[in-house]
Design a protein around this motif. Structure first.
Motif, PDB file in Angstrom:
ATOM      1  N   ILE A   1      30.779 167.185  11.533  1.00  0.00           N
ATOM      2  CA  ILE A   1      31.269 168.455  12.069  1.00  0.00           C
ATOM      3  C   ILE A   1      30.581 168.680  13.411  1.00  0.00           C
ATOM      4  O   ILE A   1      29.360 168.836  13.470  1.00  0.00           O
ATOM      5  CB  ILE A   1      30.993 169.637  11.115  1.00  0.00           C
ATOM      6  N   ASN A   2      31.379 168.675  14.454  1.00  0.00           N
ATOM      7  CA  ASN A   2      30.846 168.888  15.801  1.00  0.00           C
ATOM      8  C   ASN A   2      31.245 170.280  16.286  1.00  0.00           C
ATOM      9  O   ASN A   2      32.402 170.700  16.137  1.00  0.00           O
ATOM     10  CB  ASN A   2      31.376 167.825  16.761  1.00  0.00           C
ATOM     11  N   ASN A   3      30.270 170.993  16.863  1.00  0.00           N
ATOM     12  CA  ASN A   3      30.490 172.356  17.331  1.00  0.00           C
ATOM     13  C   ASN A   3      30.146 172.465  18.809  1.00  0.00           C
ATOM     14  O   ASN A   3      29.189 171.835  19.284  1.00  0.00           O
ATOM     15  CB  ASN A   3      29.614 173.344  16.555  1.00  0.00           C
ATOM     16  N   LYS A   4      30.922 173.281  19.508  1.00  0.00           N
ATOM     17  CA  LYS A   4      30.679 173.548  20.916  1.00  0.00           C
ATOM     18  C   LYS A   4      30.911 175.025  21.180  1.00  0.00           C
ATOM     19  O   LYS A   4      31.918 175.589  20.749  1.00  0.00           O
ATOM     20  CB  LYS A   4      31.608 172.697  21.793  1.00  0.00           C
ATOM     21  N   PHE A   5      29.959 175.650  21.884  1.00  0.00           N
ATOM     22  CA  PHE A   5      30.035 177.081  22.160  1.00  0.00           C
ATOM     23  C   PHE A   5      30.093 177.288  23.672  1.00  0.00           C
ATOM     24  O   PHE A   5      29.254 176.772  24.423  1.00  0.00           O
ATOM     25  CB  PHE A   5      28.815 177.811  21.583  1.00  0.00           C
ATOM     26  N   GLU A   6      31.095 178.059  24.091  1.00  0.00           N
ATOM     27  CA  GLU A   6      31.278 178.388  25.501  1.00  0.00           C
ATOM     28  C   GLU A   6      31.465 179.887  25.639  1.00  0.00           C
ATOM     29  O   GLU A   6      31.909 180.564  24.700  1.00  0.00           O
ATOM     30  CB  GLU A   6      32.488 177.660  26.087  1.00  0.00           C
ATOM     31  N   ALA A   7      31.161 180.390  26.830  1.00  0.00           N
ATOM     32  CA  ALA A   7      31.297 181.830  27.082  1.00  0.00           C
ATOM     33  C   ALA A   7      31.942 182.052  28.434  1.00  0.00           C
ATOM     34  O   ALA A   7      31.785 181.250  29.364  1.00  0.00           O
ATOM     35  CB  ALA A   7      29.936 182.513  27.019  1.00  0.00           C
ATOM     36  N   LYS A   8      32.662 183.170  28.524  1.00  0.00           N
ATOM     37  CA  LYS A   8      33.207 183.626  29.788  1.00  0.00           C
ATOM     38  C   LYS A   8      32.492 184.907  30.173  1.00  0.00           C
ATOM     39  O   LYS A   8      32.492 185.878  29.415  1.00  0.00           O
ATOM     40  CB  LYS A   8      34.714 183.859  29.686  1.00  0.00           C
ATOM     41  N   VAL A   9      31.863 184.883  31.335  1.00  0.00           N
ATOM     42  CA  VAL A   9      31.075 186.019  31.802  1.00  0.00           C
ATOM     43  C   VAL A   9      31.660 186.519  33.116  1.00  0.00           C
ATOM     44  O   VAL A   9      32.332 185.793  33.854  1.00  0.00           O
ATOM     45  CB  VAL A   9      29.591 185.639  31.976  1.00  0.00           C
ATOM     46  N   ARG A  10      31.368 187.787  33.399  1.00  0.00           N
ATOM     47  CA  ARG A  10      31.852 188.386  34.632  1.00  0.00           C
ATOM     48  C   ARG A  10      31.126 187.763  35.822  1.00  0.00           C
ATOM     49  O   ARG A  10      29.902 187.663  35.838  1.00  0.00           O
ATOM     50  CB  ARG A  10      31.624 189.891  34.598  1.00  0.00           C
ATOM     51  N   ASP A  11      31.899 187.309  36.806  1.00  0.00           N
ATOM     52  CA  ASP A  11      31.331 186.672  37.997  1.00  0.00           C
ATOM     53  C   ASP A  11      30.640 187.717  38.860  1.00  0.00           C
ATOM     54  O   ASP A  11      31.128 188.841  39.020  1.00  0.00           O
ATOM     55  CB  ASP A  11      32.432 185.967  38.784  1.00  0.00           C
TER      56      ASP A  11
ATOM     57  N   PHE B   1      26.709 168.035  12.652  1.00  0.00           N
ATOM     58  CA  PHE B   1      26.196 167.809  11.300  1.00  0.00           C
ATOM     59  C   PHE B   1      26.924 166.578  10.745  1.00  0.00           C
ATOM     60  O   PHE B   1      28.157 166.512  10.781  1.00  0.00           O
ATOM     61  CB  PHE B   1      26.480 169.018  10.400  1.00  0.00           C
ATOM     62  N   SER B   2      26.163 165.621  10.235  1.00  0.00           N
ATOM     63  CA  SER B   2      26.776 164.403   9.709  1.00  0.00           C
ATOM     64  C   SER B   2      26.024 163.938   8.475  1.00  0.00           C
ATOM     65  O   SER B   2      24.801 164.158   8.352  1.00  0.00           O
ATOM     66  CB  SER B   2      26.803 163.292  10.756  1.00  0.00           C
TER      67      SER B   2
ATOM     68  N   PRO C   1      20.483 161.150   3.754  1.00  0.00           N
ATOM     69  CA  PRO C   1      19.958 162.316   4.471  1.00  0.00           C
ATOM     70  C   PRO C   1      20.968 162.821   5.503  1.00  0.00           C
ATOM     71  O   PRO C   1      21.660 162.029   6.163  1.00  0.00           O
ATOM     72  CB  PRO C   1      18.695 161.788   5.138  1.00  0.00           C
ATOM     73  N   MET C   2      21.079 164.123   5.625  1.00  0.00           N
ATOM     74  CA  MET C   2      22.001 164.714   6.584  1.00  0.00           C
ATOM     75  C   MET C   2      21.318 164.789   7.954  1.00  0.00           C
ATOM     76  O   MET C   2      20.143 165.174   8.059  1.00  0.00           O
ATOM     77  CB  MET C   2      22.424 166.111   6.140  1.00  0.00           C
ATOM     78  N   ARG C   3      22.076 164.438   8.961  1.00  0.00           N
ATOM     79  CA  ARG C   3      21.555 164.389  10.323  1.00  0.00           C
ATOM     80  C   ARG C   3      22.126 165.552  11.120  1.00  0.00           C
ATOM     81  O   ARG C   3      23.337 165.789  11.126  1.00  0.00           O
ATOM     82  CB  ARG C   3      21.954 163.063  10.980  1.00  0.00           C
ATOM     83  N   ILE C   4      21.241 166.292  11.780  1.00  0.00           N
ATOM     84  CA  ILE C   4      21.634 167.396  12.649  1.00  0.00           C
ATOM     85  C   ILE C   4      21.162 167.062  14.059  1.00  0.00           C
ATOM     86  O   ILE C   4      19.990 166.730  14.275  1.00  0.00           O
ATOM     87  CB  ILE C   4      21.024 168.737  12.195  1.00  0.00           C
ATOM     88  N   SER C   5      22.049 167.133  15.024  1.00  0.00           N
ATOM     89  CA  SER C   5      21.685 166.846  16.410  1.00  0.00           C
ATOM     90  C   SER C   5      22.441 167.787  17.330  1.00  0.00           C
ATOM     91  O   SER C   5      23.537 168.262  16.996  1.00  0.00           O
ATOM     92  CB  SER C   5      21.983 165.397  16.775  1.00  0.00           C
TER      93      SER C   5
ATOM     94  N   ASN D   1      17.588 168.568  24.202  1.00  0.00           N
ATOM     95  CA  ASN D   1      18.157 167.807  23.095  1.00  0.00           C
ATOM     96  C   ASN D   1      17.243 167.951  21.884  1.00  0.00           C
ATOM     97  O   ASN D   1      16.009 167.922  22.017  1.00  0.00           O
ATOM     98  CB  ASN D   1      18.298 166.329  23.460  1.00  0.00           C
ATOM     99  N   PHE D   2      17.851 168.082  20.712  1.00  0.00           N
ATOM    100  CA  PHE D   2      17.075 168.221  19.489  1.00  0.00           C
ATOM    101  C   PHE D   2      17.800 167.507  18.360  1.00  0.00           C
ATOM    102  O   PHE D   2      19.015 167.304  18.403  1.00  0.00           O
ATOM    103  CB  PHE D   2      16.849 169.701  19.140  1.00  0.00           C
ATOM    104  N   ALA D   3      17.056 167.134  17.340  1.00  0.00           N
ATOM    105  CA  ALA D   3      17.624 166.449  16.180  1.00  0.00           C
ATOM    106  C   ALA D   3      16.697 166.649  14.989  1.00  0.00           C
ATOM    107  O   ALA D   3      15.474 166.842  15.148  1.00  0.00           O
ATOM    108  CB  ALA D   3      17.818 164.961  16.455  1.00  0.00           C
TER     109      ALA D   3
END
Length: 914
Positions: free
Chosen positions: A648-658, A677-678, A692-696, A709-711
Motif C-alpha cells: 500500500i503506497n500513500n502520497k499526500f499533497e496540498a494546495k496552498v494559497r500563493d 506498507f508491504s 515482517p512488515m516493512r514500512i518506508s 527518508n525513514f524505514a
C-alpha cells in the motif's frame, strides 16, 4: 598644396603597376608581429605639411568599380597615343587595400610621404592596422605608427595591429620594410599564458627579437601586475622560447631576493615533452624525500603520458603513470596507474615493516553522437585494499574512509531489427577494503530480444487479455571470481571460477477488470547451464584415532550440466484518490491523498529431483544437497513456495494559497512523497507464515532542499527464551501487535546562497567516495594545483565590502535502531556537516566534521583555507586529530606554464602498514 580633408574618409585603393607604397605599410606592421610579439614605440613628432609642385595639382578622385584610385606621384604623364604601347606591370598585391582617417589623408609628392591622421586605419587581406597617426616614407622605405595627445595631454589612439587572432598594441613603431629591421618602444605581447612588456625591442629579422627591460608575467594587467620577472636583457624567438639574462622576481613592484643569472622560458602552442622537477618532503618513518618528479611525454595531440616518481632515503619509492586521451566527437578518457614500495623505519628496528600497494584507475566516455547504436564506457578503480589508507603520495582526505572499490567496463550494441535485439558485455569488480574480499565477473554477457505481441494487431490499441500477451527472450552468461586481495589475478583465483549461462523466457499479459483494477499475470521459464558441478561424499580415513573416523569431501565435477525451473506470478492493483477541502479563505485550501494498493501472488514448485543425499559421518547420518549449489546463478529450490504479498503506497499533497496576489491558481506542494506498507504471507509454510512488515517513506522539505527518508521493520511474532523467533504472535506473548526489529532515518540537507551548482569532488568520487565534501576534499601531496585556462573567472565583488557573503552548507544525519534479538539499542547515530563561505572576495574558508553519538567522538575533521591571489593561489588544509591527521600549505602560480614556481610544505601522517 594637395590636401584631402573629410570628417570620415574611407577609400579602397586599386593599385596600378608601380603603385605599391601602401602595401608596405601593411607588410611592415605584419613583420613586426610575427610570432605574436607585441612591440611598441615612442611618440613621433608631427611631420611638417608638404605641398606638391605647382604644376602637379592633385587630380580629382576618379571612381573605379565603386572604388577610388590614388594619384600616382611617381609616374609621369604619358601621351595617350603611346599609352597602348606601354606594357603594364603585374601587380604585386594579392588583394585590395582599404584606408580611413578621420581628419585627413595627405600625400606629399615632394618628400614622398603619405600621412594618415586621427583614427588612421589600414586593412589588407586579414591584416588590420589602427593608430592615431600612420606615416609612410617610401623614399627611405620606412613606416611609422604612433599615438596622439588629446586636449588634456593624455595619450590616445595607441597603434594596434591585428592579424587573425594575433593582436599587437605598441606605443609607436619604426620599421624598414627592405632591411626588415625595426625599433619598437613599450611593447606588449602575449605568448600562451605569459604576457611580456618591454621598454625597447629591436627586431633583427623575422625570427629574432632583442629586448631591453622585459617584464614577464602571467598577470592579466600588464600595466600594474601583481608580480613579474624583470629581465635586463632578453631574446625572443616567437613561438619557441624566451632567453633572459639576470632576472629578478618582483611582487607588487617590490624586488625580491629571488633572482637567477639566466632563465629559459619555452613557448609553444602545442604540448612539449619536458622534465617535471620534484618537490622536497620529509616523513618521520621514511626520512627525507623527493616527490612528484618525472617526465612529461607529449606523444600526440590526442594523448599524452606523465611519469612521476617518489624516493625516500630509507628505500621507499613510488611510481605513477598518468595519461589522458581524447578524440573529438568520438571519445575521451584518462588512465592512472600507481605503484608504491613502502618501507617503515629501518631494517633491524622493532617497528620495521614493508609492503607493496598499487591502484589502477581508468575512466572512458564515448560520445553518443559518434554511434548511437554502439556504446562503450569504463569506470575502473581497483588495487590494494589499503592503498588509500597507506599511500605515500595521497593526502589522507576522504579516500581513506571509503570501504568499497567498484569498477565497471561495458560495451552495448543495439541491432535495429524487428524485433529489436540488445547485446551487452560487462566486466564488474567490487572490493571491500575492510575484509579484503573481491568479487568479480569477467565478463558478463547479456542479450535480449524485445517484446513480441503475437496476437496484437499491427495497427490499433492492444486491449484485453489476448492482445496483450507478450513474450521475451533474455540470455545472461557470467564468469564469476571470488577471491581476496592477496590472491587477486593469481592462479588460485582462476581455479575457483564459477561459470554459468541462464536463459529466461517470460510470458505475460495485462488487462483491466471492473474498469478500475489492473491485472497482470506471467509465467517465467528459466534454464541454467553450468560447466562445473560438485559431488559430496564421506571419506573414511585409514587409521582414525577417534570418531568420526572420516570427513566430508567436496569434489568438483567438470562437464556440462543444467537444471530447469518455472514459476507463476499474478498481481492486482488500483489507484484511489481522496481530497479534503478547507474553506476558501484558509491558507491550506485542500489536501489530496493518493492510495495505490496492490496484491500479488507467486507460486514456485519444489525441484527436489535435483537433490541428492550424502553421509555426514561414519554412523550413516544422511543429508541432502544439490550438485548445483556452488553455481554462478545459485541452485534450484527444494522448498515449495506459495506466497501472497501486499503493498500500500500513500502520497499526500496540498494546495496552498500563493503568496503572489496576482496568481490565479493555488500552489501545489508535496507533504509526503511516499509512505509504503508491504508484507508477505507464505501459504506453504508450516509455521511463521507472516513475514515482517516493512514500512518506508520519504519526502522533500524546505523547497526540496531537505531529503528525509525513514524505514522500519515490524515483526508480528515474539521471541523465545533464547531470543529466537517463535511461532507465537507477539500480542499473544504479552506484547503489542508488532515488535519493531529495526528502524532507520536519514536526513540530507543542502543549502546555498548561490544559484550556481557547487563544484563536485570528482577525484573523491573516482576513488570510491562521495561527490560532496562531507568527508573533506581529496588532494594530492605536492601535486601542482593548476587552474583551467579556459575556465572563466568569477565576477569580482563590487564595493568596499560584500553585503551578501556566498556560503553553502551540507548536513547528513543518520540514526539506526536494532532490536532483532531483543537488544533494543541504537546501533549507529551520527551527524556530519560541511560548510564553505567566502568571507571576502578572495578568501574561502571550509570545514568538514561530524559527531558519532554512539561512540561519543568527533568524526573525520578537515579545515580548509584558500586565498585567491589573482595570478597565484594559496591554500591550507588541516586535519587536526585522529588517525588521518595531516596539514599542508601550498602557494604557487596558477598558470600551467609556470606551475613549477611554488612552495609546498606539509606534514604527512605516519602510516601503519597492516
Amino acid at each position: 598644396m594637395a590636401l584631402q580633408k573629410s570628417s570620415h574618409i574611407f577609400t579602397k585603393i586599386a593599385f596600378k603597376p608601380l603603385r605599391t607604397n601602401l602595401f608596405y605599410i601593411v607588410l611592415s606592421a605584419y613583420f613586426l608581429t610575427i610570432g605574436s610579439s607585441n612591440l611598441f614605440a615612442q611618440d613621433l613628432p608631427k611631420s611638417k605639411k608638404s605641398f606638391p609642385a605647382k604644376n602637379q595639382a592633385t587630380k580629382p578622385e576618379k571612381p573605379l568599380e565603386s572604388e577610388t584610385e590614388l594619384p600616382n606621384p611617381t609616374i609621369k604623364k604619358i601621351d595617350t597615343l603611346k599609352l597602348d604601347t606601354v606594357k603594364k606591370m603585374k601587380s604585386v598585391l594579392e588583394g585590395k587595400v582599404k584606408y580611413r582617417a578621420k581628419k585627413y589623408a595627405k600625400f606629399d609628392q615632394k618628400k614622398k610621404i603619405i600621412t594618415l591622421y586621427d583614427g588612421a586605419e589600414l586593412n589588407y587581406l586579414d591584416y588590420e592596422l589602427k593608430s592615431g597617426i600612420i606615416v609612410f616614407d617610401y623614399e627611405k622605405n620606412e613606416v611609422y605608427a604612433g599615438r596622439l595627445k588629446d586636449s588634456l595631454g593624455n595619450y590616445t589612439q595607441l597603434p594596434l595591429f591585428k592579424q587573425g587572432a594575433n593582436v599587437v598594441e605598441p606605443d609607436s613603431i619604426r620599421f624598414n620594410y627592405k632591411t626588415k629591421k625595426a625599433l619598437i618602444w613599450n611593447s606588449r605581447t602575449s605568448q600562451q599564458e605569459m604576457n611580456i612588456r618591454t621598454d625597447v625591442v629591436k627586431k633583427e629579422n623575422d625570427s629574432v627579437y632583442f629586448m631591453k627591460g622585459a617584464r614577464i608575467t602571467t598577470a592579466k594587467d600588464l600595466d600594474d601586475p601583481e608580480y613579474y620577472f624583470f629581465a635586463r636583457k632578453a631574446k625572443l624567438v616567437p613561438g619557441k622560447k624566451v632567453v633572459v639574462g639576470l632576472t629578478n622576481m618582483y611582487i607588487a613592484n617590490v624586488p625580491t631576493p629571488i633572482a637567477l643569472p639566466f632563465a629559459f622560458f619555452p613557448i609553444t602552442e602545442k604540448s612539449r615533452s619536458g622534465i617535471i622537477p620534484p618537490s622536497f618532503g620529509q616523513n618521520n618513518t621514511r626520512g627525507y624525500a623527493l616527490q612528484n618528479g618525472g617526465y612529461y611525454f607529449a606523444l600526440s595531440d590526442k594523448y599524452d603520458l606523465t611519469v612521476l616518481g617518489d624516493y625516500f632515503t630509507n628505500g621507499s619509492y613510488a611510481l605513477r603513470f598518468e595519461s589522458s586521451y581524447a578524440s573529438k566527437y568520438n571519445f575521451n578518457g584518462n588512465v592512472n596507474v600507481r605503484f608504491e614500495n613502502q618501507i617503515n623505519s629501518e631494517r633491524g628496528f622493532p617497528d620495521y615493516s614493508k609492503s607493496r600497494v598499487y591502484n589502477i584507475q581508468w575512466s572512458h566516455m564515448k560520445d553518443p553522437k559518434s554511434n548511437p547504436n554502439s556504446r562503450f564506457s569504463a569506470s575502473v578503480n581497483l588495487g590494494s585494499s589499503q592503498y588509500f589508507q597507506q599511500s605515500i603520495n595521497i593526502a589522507n582526505i576522504g579516500s581513506s574512509l571509503n570501504n568499497t572499490l567498484n569498477s565497471s567496463i561495458s560495451y552495448q550494441k543495439t541491432f535495429n531489427s524487428l524485433p529489436q535485439v540488445n547485446l551487452s558485455v560487462t566486466a564488474n569488480h567490487s572490493q571491500n577494503t575492510q575484509t579484503k574480499q573481491i568479487s568479480m565477473t569477467l565478463p558478463t554477457l547479456q542479450a535480449s530480444v524485445d517484446r513480441i505481441f503475437p496476437f496484437a494487431p499491427k495497427d490499433g490499441v492492444k486491449k484485453g487479455f489476448i492482445k496483450n500477451i507478450n513474450l521475451q527472450y533474455n540470455l545472461r552468461a557470467e564468469n564469476q571470481f571470488q577471491t581476496t586481495d592477496t590472491l587477486f589475478f593469481k592462479k588460485e583465483m582462476f581455479d575457483k571460477a564459477r561459470t554459468g549461462m541462464q536463459h529466461t523466457i517470460p510470458l505475460s499479459t495485462n488487462f483491466k477488470v471492473f474498469k478500475h483494477f489492473s491485472v497482470s499475470t506471467s509465467v517465467n521459464y528459466q534454464e541454467t547451464w553450468y560447466l562445473k558441478t560438485i559431488r559430496k561424499e564421506f571419506q573414511v580415513t585409514s587409521n582414525p584415532p577417534v570418531l568420526p573416523a572420516g570427513k566430508v569431501v567436496t569434489r568438483d565435477v567438470n562437464g556440462f550440466d543444467a537444471f530447469r525451473t518455472y514459476s507463476f506470478s499474478n498481481s492486482v492493483g488500483t489507484v484511489i484518490y481522496g481530497t479534503f477541502k478547507f474553506k476558501e479563505t484558509a491558507k491550506i485550501q485542500s489536501i489530496r491523498h493518493t492510495i495505490t494498493p496492490s496484491i500479488s501472488h507467486s507460486y514456485l514448485p519444489s525441484f527436489e529431483k535435483y537433490y541428492d543425499t550424502y553421509a555426514t559421518d561414519a554412523s550413516g547420518t544422511m543429508a541432502r544437497y544439490t550438485r548445483f549449489e556452488n553455481g554462478a546463478f545459485g541452485a534450484p529450490s527444494e522448498s515449495f513456495a506459495n506466497n501472497i504479498g501486499f503493498s500500500i503506497n500513500n502520497k499526500f499533497e496540498a494546495k496552498v494559497r500563493d503568496k503572489d496576489s496576482t496568481a490565479t491558481a493555488p500552489k501545489k506542494i508535496v507533504l509526503l512523497n511516499n509512505l509504503t506498507f508491504s508484507g508477505n504471507y507464505d501459504m506453504a509454510a508450516d509455521s511463521l507464515r507472516w513475514s515482517p512488515m516493512r514500512i518506508s517513506g520519504g519526502t522533500l522539505l524546505f523547497k526540496q532542499k531537505m531529503n528525509v527518508n525513514f524505514a522500519a521493520t515490524l515483526d508480528p511474532y515474539a521471541l523465545g527464551d533464547k531470543n529466537q523467533r517463535i511461532n507465537t504472535f507477539n500480542i499473544e506473548n504479552g506484547g503489542g501487535l508488532f515488535r519493531m526489529t529495526s528502524a532507520n532515518m536519514t536526513i540530507n540537507y543542502s543549502l546555498t546562497s548561490s544559484k550556481d551548482d557547487k563544484k563536485k569532488n570528482i577525484q573523491g568520487a573516482r576513488n570510491g567516495g562521495r561527490e560532496d565534501d562531507l568527508f573533506g576534499n581529496n588532494a594530492e601531496i605536492n601535486s601542482p594545483q593548476v587552474t583551467d585556462p579556459n575556465e572563466e573567472e568569477e565576477e569580482e565583488f563590487s564595493g568596499f565590502y560584500n553585503a551578501e557573503i556566498p556560503w553553502d552548507v551540507n548536513l547528513a544525519y543518520s540514526v539506526t535502531y536494532s532490536n532483532i534479538t531483543g537488544e533494543k539499542k541504537i546501533s549507529s547515530h551520527s551527524l556530519m556537516v560541511s560548510a564553505n563561505t567566502n568571507l571576502t572576495p578572495k578568501w574561502t574558508i571550509g570545514v568538514s566534521s561530524g559527531y558519532d553519538f554512539t561512540n561519543k567522538g568527533v568524526t573525520f575533521t578537515q579545515i580548509r583555507l584558500n586565498r585567491d591571489l589573482m595570478s597565484w593561489n594559496m591554500n591550507f588544509n588541516w586535519s587536526p586529530f585522529g588517525q588521518n591527521s595531516f596539514w599542508g600549505f601550498f602557494i604557487g602560480i596558477k598558470a600551467g606554464v609556470l606551475s613549477d614556481i611554488k612552495y609546498d610544505k606539509q606534514q604527512q601522517r605516519d602510516q601503519t602498514l597492516r
